[in-house]
Write a protein that holds these residues in place. Structure first.
Motif, short mmCIF file in Angstrom:
data_model
loop_
_atom_site.label_atom_id
_atom_site.label_comp_id
_atom_site.label_asym_id
_atom_site.label_seq_id
_atom_site.Cartn_x
_atom_site.Cartn_y
_atom_site.Cartn_z
N LEU A 199 0.95 -1.17 0.15
CA LEU A 199 -0.03 0.19 -0.01
C LEU A 199 0.83 1.31 -0.02
O LEU A 199 1.05 1.77 -1.07
CB LEU A 199 -1.06 -0.04 1.18
CG LEU A 199 -1.93 -1.21 1.22
CD1 LEU A 199 -2.95 -1.18 2.36
CD2 LEU A 199 -2.76 -1.12 -0.17
N VAL A 200 1.24 1.60 1.06
CA VAL A 200 2.31 2.79 1.19
C VAL A 200 3.47 2.37 1.84
O VAL A 200 3.58 2.12 2.92
CB VAL A 200 1.70 4.03 1.92
CG1 VAL A 200 2.54 5.09 1.86
CG2 VAL A 200 0.30 4.47 1.16
N ALA A 201 4.73 2.31 1.06
CA ALA A 201 6.04 1.68 1.82
C ALA A 201 6.33 2.46 2.97
O ALA A 201 6.52 3.75 2.64
CB ALA A 201 7.01 1.59 0.41
N PRO A 202 6.19 1.71 4.23
CA PRO A 202 7.17 2.57 5.44
C PRO A 202 8.39 2.65 5.35
O PRO A 202 9.02 1.73 4.43
CB PRO A 202 6.30 1.92 6.33
CG PRO A 202 6.25 0.36 5.95
CD PRO A 202 5.87 0.53 4.55
N PRO A 203 9.07 3.51 5.91
CA PRO A 203 10.66 3.44 6.19
C PRO A 203 10.79 1.87 6.81
O PRO A 203 10.27 1.27 7.53
CB PRO A 203 10.88 4.42 7.23
CG PRO A 203 9.70 5.42 6.96
CD PRO A 203 8.46 4.49 6.62
N ALA A 204 12.05 1.48 6.44
CA ALA A 204 12.44 0.25 6.92
C ALA A 204 12.74 0.30 8.51
O ALA A 204 13.23 1.41 9.01
CB ALA A 204 13.69 -0.29 6.08
N PRO A 208 3.05 3.20 14.18
CA PRO A 208 3.36 2.01 13.39
C PRO A 208 2.98 2.32 11.96
O PRO A 208 2.51 3.32 11.68
CB PRO A 208 2.19 0.97 13.86
CG PRO A 208 1.19 1.66 14.42
CD PRO A 208 1.67 3.04 14.99
N ALA A 209 3.88 1.62 11.14
CA ALA A 209 3.54 1.48 9.81
C ALA A 209 1.86 1.21 9.35
O ALA A 209 1.51 0.38 10.21
CB ALA A 209 4.68 0.84 9.10
N LEU A 210 1.32 1.57 8.23
CA LEU A 210 0.13 1.32 7.89
C LEU A 210 0.16 -0.15 7.52
O LEU A 210 1.04 -0.63 6.62
CB LEU A 210 -0.10 2.20 6.66
CG LEU A 210 -1.53 1.89 6.01
CD1 LEU A 210 -2.65 2.63 6.97
CD2 LEU A 210 -1.79 2.65 4.72
N GLY A 270 -0.03 9.40 8.01
CA GLY A 270 -1.49 9.12 7.84
C GLY A 270 -2.38 8.80 8.84
O GLY A 270 -2.07 8.18 9.73
N ILE A 271 -3.63 9.60 8.47
CA ILE A 271 -4.61 9.44 9.70
C ILE A 271 -5.36 8.16 9.50
O ILE A 271 -5.40 7.46 8.36
CB ILE A 271 -5.70 10.45 9.43
CG1 ILE A 271 -6.18 10.32 8.06
CG2 ILE A 271 -5.18 12.04 9.85
CD1 ILE A 271 -7.48 11.39 7.99
N ALA A 272 -5.83 7.37 10.54
CA ALA A 272 -6.35 6.33 10.52
C ALA A 272 -7.91 6.32 10.04
O ALA A 272 -8.51 7.17 10.16
CB ALA A 272 -6.23 5.36 11.77
N PRO A 273 -8.49 5.34 9.38
CA PRO A 273 -9.82 5.25 8.84
C PRO A 273 -10.55 5.45 10.16
O PRO A 273 -11.85 6.08 9.88
CB PRO A 273 -10.18 3.87 8.31
CG PRO A 273 -8.45 3.31 7.93
CD PRO A 273 -7.82 4.10 8.88
N TYR A 318 -0.51 6.56 11.18
CA TYR A 318 0.15 5.68 10.91
C TYR A 318 1.39 6.18 9.91
O TYR A 318 1.33 7.22 9.29
CB TYR A 318 -0.41 4.69 9.78
CG TYR A 318 -1.40 3.56 10.64
CD1 TYR A 318 -1.02 2.57 11.41
CD2 TYR A 318 -2.81 3.97 10.54
CE1 TYR A 318 -1.67 1.77 12.00
CE2 TYR A 318 -3.55 3.25 11.03
CZ TYR A 318 -3.26 1.93 11.98
OH TYR A 318 -3.78 1.13 12.60
N ARG A 319 2.51 5.55 9.93
CA ARG A 319 3.69 5.83 9.22
C ARG A 319 3.39 5.53 7.71
O ARG A 319 3.06 4.43 7.47
CB ARG A 319 5.04 5.47 9.64
CG ARG A 319 5.47 6.04 10.91
CD ARG A 319 6.79 5.50 11.45
NE ARG A 319 6.82 4.06 11.68
CZ ARG A 319 7.48 3.09 11.04
NH1 ARG A 319 8.26 3.41 10.22
NH2 ARG A 319 7.16 1.60 11.26
N VAL A 320 3.43 6.39 6.81
CA VAL A 320 3.52 6.25 5.40
C VAL A 320 4.61 6.87 4.78
O VAL A 320 5.24 7.79 5.13
CB VAL A 320 2.12 6.66 4.80
CG1 VAL A 320 0.97 6.02 5.33
CG2 VAL A 320 1.81 8.49 5.26
#
Length: 405
Positions: free
Chosen positions: A22-27, A36-38, A258-261, A267-269
């Motif tokens: 989806l949206v690649a988070p940092p490693a 947390p990452a999405l 990124g905001i959560a649904p 979330y980190r994006v």
């Protein structure tokens, strides 16, 4: 446009493309207190994030959208997010999300995957009152268009249908976060119809690895010359991976929150989709503040006010430079090669009342122009009439002593 570097050849047959992570988070794993990452687990909906961030991420500190808010906050501009849908239940987007449409029918104001909501928040999240990050254009409206299937995949046909839905629904800016590897005739026609309707199409370049470890494939619609193709840059200024012939017009920060649904967490994006969301947000500011500009002129402002890459000139992966939000909005007459407009300092007065729509402002400018023309015509008519009366009177200027030519 000036920043275009290379373009791939359109393919004849499209293929399904998975959204992958989806949206690649940092490693690496999140540090204590870091969001947390999405999540990208297929078949499960993304829930609330346990971490709510109060400080602006580096991307917002770099772009500093608040410096443009005394001029515009994007009111009246509609940004279509063509992706997984956008959750109207997200508190940061309360009142900002239209019902939208799914390409298979129904609404798109829900988002199981969470990606579309995260990107919409980057564009237009409203202030929460707790000092947390907001969107680039917090008064813009979001039009969600869902193009994913049950497995969170897209196809050229779905993507084309989504762009057409956004076009007919009256979007001013269309954000496309994920592309396909082939430019089918229906996708080509859909993009052409959007541009013909004066809609700015902003698309992320592909950052997906190619087959057999090769370069990433050319992605569409970013591969079309009429689309503003955006790549990501990191905090070190390095551009994200992109095919040499994929083409990049503009770069922007490729990391954010990124905001959560559901809920107020984040979330980190990261990646080119996030960069494209930042560009779409600034495009909304420009379209609101300069309602008379065409989509091509808005695109030109974004490119010509960008911070040039080292060495100047178009650069693979970066295009014409890195997005400069304030300069894009406030520059009087941006020209290629001009230095960036300095950012204003000092306290800001943020307007709270939403302004009229962009269409209404365009109509207002048209009426104003007509009134100016009418006044000029009236003035010219009165001047001619005065001259006629002087000529017809008993005494003219020429008959007065000392006035002979």
């Amino acid at each position: 446009m000036t920043g275009r570097v290379g373009r791939g050849r359109a393919g004849a047959v499209g293929m399904l493309v998975s959204l992958g992570v989806l949206v690649a988070p940092p490693a690496g794993s999140a540090a204590a207190g870091e969001p947390p990452a999405l999540p990208a687990t297929a078949g499960r909906c993304v829930g609330p994030s346990p971490v709510t961030v109060r400080e602006a991420p580096w991307a917002l500190r770099l772009l500093a959208p608040q410096t443009s808010w005394p001029l515009t906050r994007g009111a009246g501009v509609v940004v279509a997010v063509v992706d997984t849908g956008v959750s109207a239940a997200a508190p940061a987007l309360a009142g900002a999300v239209r019902p939208g449409a799914d390409v298979t029918g129904g609404r798109a104001d829900s988002d199981c995957a969470g990606r579309g909501t995260a990107l919409a928040g980057i564009v237009a999240a409203r202030p929460a009152g707790d000092g947390g990050p907001t969107g680039i254009a917090p008064d813009a409206e979001i039009l969600p268009v869902r193009i994913t299937d049950a497995n969170r995949r897209i196809s050229p046909a779905r993507l084309a249908a989504g762009i057409r839905l956004a076009t007919t629904a009256g979007a001013d800016v269309i954000l496309v976060a994920a592309g396909v590897t082939s430019a089918t005739p229906e996708l080509t026609d859909a993009v052409g119809a959007a541009v013909a309707r004066d809609i700015l199409v902003v698309a992320a370049v592909t950052d997906r690895g190619g087959e057999n470890g090769g370069d990433p494939p050319v992605g569409y619609p970013a591969g079309f010359p009429t689309v503003l193709a955006v790549n990501a840059v990191g905090v070190d200024g390095a551009a994200g991976p992109v095919a040499a012939d994929a083409g990049t017009d503009l770069a922007a920060p490729g990391a954010g929150l990124g905001i959560a649904p559901r809920g107020s967490g984040h979330y980190r994006v990261g990646g080119a989709p996030v960069a494209a969301a930042y560009v779409a947000g600034v495009a909304a500011l420009v379209r609101a503040y300069h309602p008379g500009l065409s989509q091509a002129e808005v695109r030109a402002r974004l490119e010509r006010t960008a911070i040039p890459a080292p060495g100047g000139g178009p650069t693979p992966g970066v295009g014409g430079g890195t997005l400069d939000a304030y300069a894009a909005v406030a520059a009087l007459a941006p020209r290629q090669g001009d230095p960036p407009v300095p950012v204003a300092a000092g306290p800001l007065v943020v307007p709270t009342a939403a302004g009229p729509s962009r269409a209404a402002r365009v109509a207002g400018l048209t009426v104003l122009g007509a009134l100016v023309v009418a006044l000029l015509v009236a003035a010219a008519t009165l001047t001619r009439a005065g001259r006629t009366r002087r000529r017809r009177g008993k005494v003219t200027v020429a008959d007065l002593p000392g006035q002979h030519r």
